[in-house]
Write an enzyme that holds these catalytic residues in place. Structure first.
Site, PDB file in Angstrom:
ATOM      1  N   CYS A  15     -40.935  41.279  66.774  1.00 47.99           N
ATOM      2  CA  CYS A  15     -41.830  40.149  66.544  1.00 47.99           C
ATOM      3  C   CYS A  15     -43.246  40.384  67.048  1.00 47.99           C
ATOM      4  O   CYS A  15     -43.483  41.222  67.906  1.00 47.99           O
ATOM      5  CB  CYS A  15     -41.309  38.906  67.259  1.00 47.99           C
ATOM      6  SG  CYS A  15     -39.686  38.386  66.730  1.00 47.99           S
ATOM      7  N   GLY A  44     -43.441  42.717  62.453  1.00 47.02           N
ATOM      8  CA  GLY A  44     -42.335  41.973  61.856  1.00 47.02           C
ATOM      9  C   GLY A  44     -42.669  41.591  60.435  1.00 47.02           C
ATOM     10  O   GLY A  44     -43.752  41.037  60.179  1.00 47.02           O
ATOM     11  N   ASN A 119     -41.256  36.933  71.534  1.00 41.75           N
ATOM     12  CA  ASN A 119     -40.989  38.333  71.161  1.00 41.75           C
ATOM     13  C   ASN A 119     -40.158  38.940  72.285  1.00 41.75           C
ATOM     14  O   ASN A 119     -40.624  38.991  73.425  1.00 41.75           O
ATOM     15  CB  ASN A 119     -42.327  39.080  71.010  1.00 41.75           C
ATOM     16  CG  ASN A 119     -42.161  40.594  70.877  1.00 41.75           C
ATOM     17  OD1 ASN A 119     -43.028  41.345  71.289  1.00 41.75           O
ATOM     18  ND2 ASN A 119     -41.074  41.047  70.305  1.00 41.75           N
ATOM     19  N   GLY A 120     -38.947  39.374  71.977  1.00 43.44           N
ATOM     20  CA  GLY A 120     -38.143  40.003  73.022  1.00 43.44           C
ATOM     21  C   GLY A 120     -36.662  39.767  72.836  1.00 43.44           C
ATOM     22  O   GLY A 120     -36.197  39.449  71.741  1.00 43.44           O
ATOM     23  N   CYS A 264     -42.647  48.998  77.482  1.00 42.95           N
ATOM     24  CA  CYS A 264     -41.875  49.825  76.538  1.00 42.95           C
ATOM     25  C   CYS A 264     -42.685  51.049  76.108  1.00 42.95           C
ATOM     26  O   CYS A 264     -43.742  50.919  75.487  1.00 42.95           O
ATOM     27  CB  CYS A 264     -41.524  48.964  75.328  1.00 42.95           C
ATOM     28  SG  CYS A 264     -40.856  49.904  73.944  1.00 42.95           S
ATOM     29  N   TYR A 270     -44.805  54.523  68.840  1.00 44.57           N
ATOM     30  CA  TYR A 270     -44.612  54.150  67.436  1.00 44.57           C
ATOM     31  C   TYR A 270     -44.988  52.711  67.058  1.00 44.57           C
ATOM     32  O   TYR A 270     -45.673  52.485  66.073  1.00 44.57           O
ATOM     33  CB  TYR A 270     -43.157  54.410  67.040  1.00 44.57           C
ATOM     34  CG  TYR A 270     -42.799  53.911  65.661  1.00 44.57           C
ATOM     35  CD1 TYR A 270     -43.383  54.487  64.526  1.00 44.57           C
ATOM     36  CD2 TYR A 270     -41.911  52.858  65.473  1.00 44.57           C
ATOM     37  CE1 TYR A 270     -43.076  54.020  63.257  1.00 44.57           C
ATOM     38  CE2 TYR A 270     -41.593  52.394  64.203  1.00 44.57           C
ATOM     39  CZ  TYR A 270     -42.181  52.967  63.106  1.00 44.57           C
ATOM     40  OH  TYR A 270     -41.888  52.512  61.849  1.00 44.57           O
ATOM     41  N   SER A 313     -46.613  57.424  60.725  1.00 49.37           N
ATOM     42  CA  SER A 313     -46.328  57.378  62.161  1.00 49.37           C
ATOM     43  C   SER A 313     -46.680  58.667  62.895  1.00 49.37           C
ATOM     44  O   SER A 313     -46.913  58.645  64.097  1.00 49.37           O
ATOM     45  CB  SER A 313     -44.856  57.033  62.378  1.00 49.37           C
ATOM     46  OG  SER A 313     -44.048  57.885  61.609  1.00 49.37           O
ATOM     47  N   ASP A 375     -43.690  64.281  63.724  1.00 50.38           N
ATOM     48  CA  ASP A 375     -43.261  62.882  63.582  1.00 50.38           C
ATOM     49  C   ASP A 375     -43.109  62.276  64.969  1.00 50.38           C
ATOM     50  O   ASP A 375     -43.062  62.989  65.974  1.00 50.38           O
ATOM     51  CB  ASP A 375     -41.947  62.798  62.788  1.00 50.38           C
ATOM     52  CG  ASP A 375     -41.772  61.425  62.115  1.00 50.38           C
ATOM     53  OD1 ASP A 375     -42.623  60.542  62.328  1.00 50.38           O
ATOM     54  OD2 ASP A 375     -40.783  61.247  61.395  1.00 50.38           O
ATOM     55  N   ASP A 376     -43.013  60.933  65.021  1.00 52.40           N
ATOM     56  CA  ASP A 376     -42.940  60.266  66.327  1.00 52.40           C
ATOM     57  C   ASP A 376     -41.557  60.343  66.937  1.00 52.40           C
ATOM     58  O   ASP A 376     -41.398  60.403  68.150  1.00 52.40           O
ATOM     59  CB  ASP A 376     -43.380  58.797  66.191  1.00 52.40           C
ATOM     60  CG  ASP A 376     -42.501  58.038  65.231  1.00 52.40           C
ATOM     61  OD1 ASP A 376     -41.572  57.364  65.671  1.00 52.40           O
ATOM     62  OD2 ASP A 376     -42.706  58.157  64.008  1.00 52.40           O
ATOM     63  N   CYS A 412     -31.286  50.270  72.681  1.00 53.79           N
ATOM     64  CA  CYS A 412     -32.211  49.395  73.409  1.00 53.79           C
ATOM     65  C   CYS A 412     -31.595  48.010  73.493  1.00 53.79           C
ATOM     66  O   CYS A 412     -31.094  47.495  72.497  1.00 53.79           O
ATOM     67  CB  CYS A 412     -33.532  49.319  72.652  1.00 53.79           C
ATOM     68  SG  CYS A 412     -34.672  48.123  73.366  1.00 53.79           S
ATOM     69  N   CYS A 463     -40.665  51.424  80.638  1.00 49.17           N
ATOM     70  CA  CYS A 463     -39.247  51.463  80.279  1.00 49.17           C
ATOM     71  C   CYS A 463     -39.045  52.710  79.424  1.00 49.17           C
ATOM     72  O   CYS A 463     -39.760  52.927  78.445  1.00 49.17           O
ATOM     73  CB  CYS A 463     -38.841  50.233  79.485  1.00 49.17           C
ATOM     74  SG  CYS A 463     -37.122  50.373  78.906  1.00 49.17           S
ATOM     75  N   CYS A 466     -34.130  54.078  76.480  1.00 51.87           N
ATOM     76  CA  CYS A 466     -33.518  54.695  75.297  1.00 51.87           C
ATOM     77  C   CYS A 466     -33.563  56.220  75.397  1.00 51.87           C
ATOM     78  O   CYS A 466     -32.916  56.911  74.614  1.00 51.87           O
ATOM     79  CB  CYS A 466     -34.177  54.213  74.011  1.00 51.87           C
ATOM     80  SG  CYS A 466     -35.967  54.304  74.029  1.00 51.87           S
TER      81      CYS A 466
END
Ligand code: SF4
Length: 491
Positions: A15, A44, A119-120, A264, A270, A313, A375-376, A412, A463, A466
């Site tokens: 979001c 989003g 958002n979250g 994050c 990305y 990306s 790429d990312d 995640c 964070c 992942c």
């Protein structure tokens, strides 16, 4: 967010949030929300919405499934007048793309009326919901925003002080969030979780149409303030509450402290717009540094090499790689801008055929070259494998994959739409195995050190769960339960 299990080969942000307060009561701020949300569309694409009001008058709201351009059409929002507003863009899934799940979420009772954008992900959602249900609250959806709204209403019974309400709310919630609330009194509050997973910034601009007046803005990313030709004046600190009201400007109220931060890392790699700054750090600069670092870590020895980004990306990292290695950067893959939503196609075969439509290879640039493909990230690997094959089919002598993020191995639980661990290619395969599976001639990922150096933040400020499974949540999550929840529907 709404839990999902959609097959896609890119990880998705959920979001984008936006809020404005204009000092001039005669202005209709819907136009500003429209511009802000257009700039946040990358966060989003499944639904969009707006809530508008004047101080001490009713809040009106319009939301629907679709892109900002489809939802906030003049016809749809022509009756929405006011000088205070919220806006939202949402990424959901096909199954959860119903107007009920769209935001702003509007809450109205005898006691309290407000609108909220979020958002979250609230990781203790189930516990909080159960407690509220035991108190008699009734839920109509499975979205976090409904639980947060009901929590606010239950705290409001004990105090009418919104700063105290938000502070209590933050002490109850675990997870990641950037939230903006608009109250029926005409106040706008923006706040981030105490670890600061999600970005949230603020700024201002002046309207000049028919006399100057000041507009305060809160937004997920600075690109939304830039889109309004505004000035970014700050970033909401983790745990901080920022308050705006007509004629009073915008000021910080209180901070819920935390021993660490956890922005994050994937926002830099990305999600975020290339032109945005997150907590004052340029996303574009970080992406270029990630590429330059890869060039140092994993050079390719060839006198016939070209650096090729996976559009869009991989672009900035490819530029960083090319500049650091003194190699030519070539746009050998051209994106078909009209094919954008491969992730909603169920099933592998359909996705493969869409990747073919999504990228056009430039044979003359590719033939006979050693391609350094940037790429990312690699998620499932489906798209990457297809691109490697495409390059070789068009005459590439060799393809060397360079990935600007370290291997993504774990799901995640903080509000990003992720595949399960089983589906993450790097989770159960070594770098050599992944390289072989993708058909590349060599593969190198970013290192954790390179990632942190490029962002300029430490492990204690980011964070990276992942990548390293170090989930920085308040309560120790039961990871298997969370994975269960996030790969199925909430029960
Ligand atoms: S787990 Fe990964 S995607 Fe999720 S918040 Fe942490 S860094 Fe971002």
């Amino acid at each position: 967010m709404h839990r999902s299990n959609v097959n896609h080969d890119k990880i998705r942000e959920q979001c984008g949030v936006f809020g404005v307060v204009c000092d001039d009561g005669s202005k209709n701020v819907a136009q500003y929300v429209y511009s802000g949300l257009m700039a946040l569309q990358h966060r989003g694409q499944e639904a969009a919405g707006i809530a508008v009001m004047r101080p001490n008058s009713p809040i009106t709201c319009f939301k629907d499934c679709g892109l900002v351009n489809d939802v906030l059409r003049p016809d749809n929002i022509k009756g929405l007048f006011g000088n205070i507003a919220l806006g939202h863009v949402r990424y959901g899934t096909v199954a959860s793309s119903t107007p009920e799940c769209a935001q702003p979420w509007f809450f109205e009772s005898n006691e309290v009326t407000f609108a909220i954008v979020f958002n979250g992900t609230i990781t203790n959602y189930a516990v909080l919901r159960k407690k509220l249900e035991e108190k008699g609250h009734i839920f109509t959806t499975e979205v976090d925003t409904e639980v947060i709204s009901n929590l606010i209403a239950s705290i409001h019974v004990t105090t009418k002080d919104w700063i105290a309400i938000i502070q209590s709310l933050m002490n109850l919630l675990d997870g990641s969030y950037a939230i903006i609330i608009m109250t029926s009194k005409g106040d706008l509050y923006g706040f981030r979780d105490p670890l600061g997973f999600k970005p949230l910034c603020f700024g201002e601009f002046s309207t000049s149409n028919g006399g100057e007046s000041r507009v305060q803005v809160l937004a997920s990313e600075t690109c939304a303030i830039d889109a309004l030709l505004g000035k970014v004046t700050g970033h909401v600190k983790p745990g901080e509450i920022v308050h705006a009201r007509v004629g009073e400007g915008l000021h910080s109220e209180k901070v819920v402290s935390s021993p660490r931060r956890a922005l994050c890392q994937f926002e830099f790699v990305y999600f975020a717009n290339n032109t945005s700054e997150l907590d004052g750090i340029s996303v574009y600069d970080v992406r270029k540094k990630l590429g330059a670092n890869l060039a140092r870590l994993a050079p390719v020895s060839s006198n016939n090499a070209i650096v090729v980004p996976v559009p869009d990306s991989g672009r900035s990292a490819a530029l960083g790689y090319a500049q650091a290695s003194n190699l030519p950067l070539e746009e050998a893959l051209i994106k078909n801008r009209y094919i954008t939503r491969t992730f909603i196609m169920p099933g592998q075969d359909k996705r493969r055929s869409l990747v073919n439509l999504k990228l056009f290879p430039d044979k003359r640039t590719i033939a006979g070259k050693d391609i350094i493909l940037i790429d990312d990230s690699i998620v499932r690997g489906t798209t990457t494998e297809k691109i490697v094959r495409m390059l070789k089919a068009n005459g590439a002598r060799s393809v060397h994959l360079r990935i600007s993020c370290p291997p993504i191995k774990f799901p995640c639980y903080m509000g990003i739409d992720f595949p399960t661990r089983q589906e993450l290619m790097a989770s159960y395969h070594s770098v050599d195995e992944v390289c072989k599976m993708l058909g590349a001639d060599s593969l190198a990922y970013q290192t954790m050190e390179g990632l942190m150096e490029s962002i300029g933040l430490t492990k204690n400020e980011l964070c990276c769960a992942c990548l390293d499974r170090d989930y920085p949540l308040k309560s120790q999550p039961v990871l298997d339960d969370l994975e269960q929840t996030f790969t199925g529907k909430r029960k």
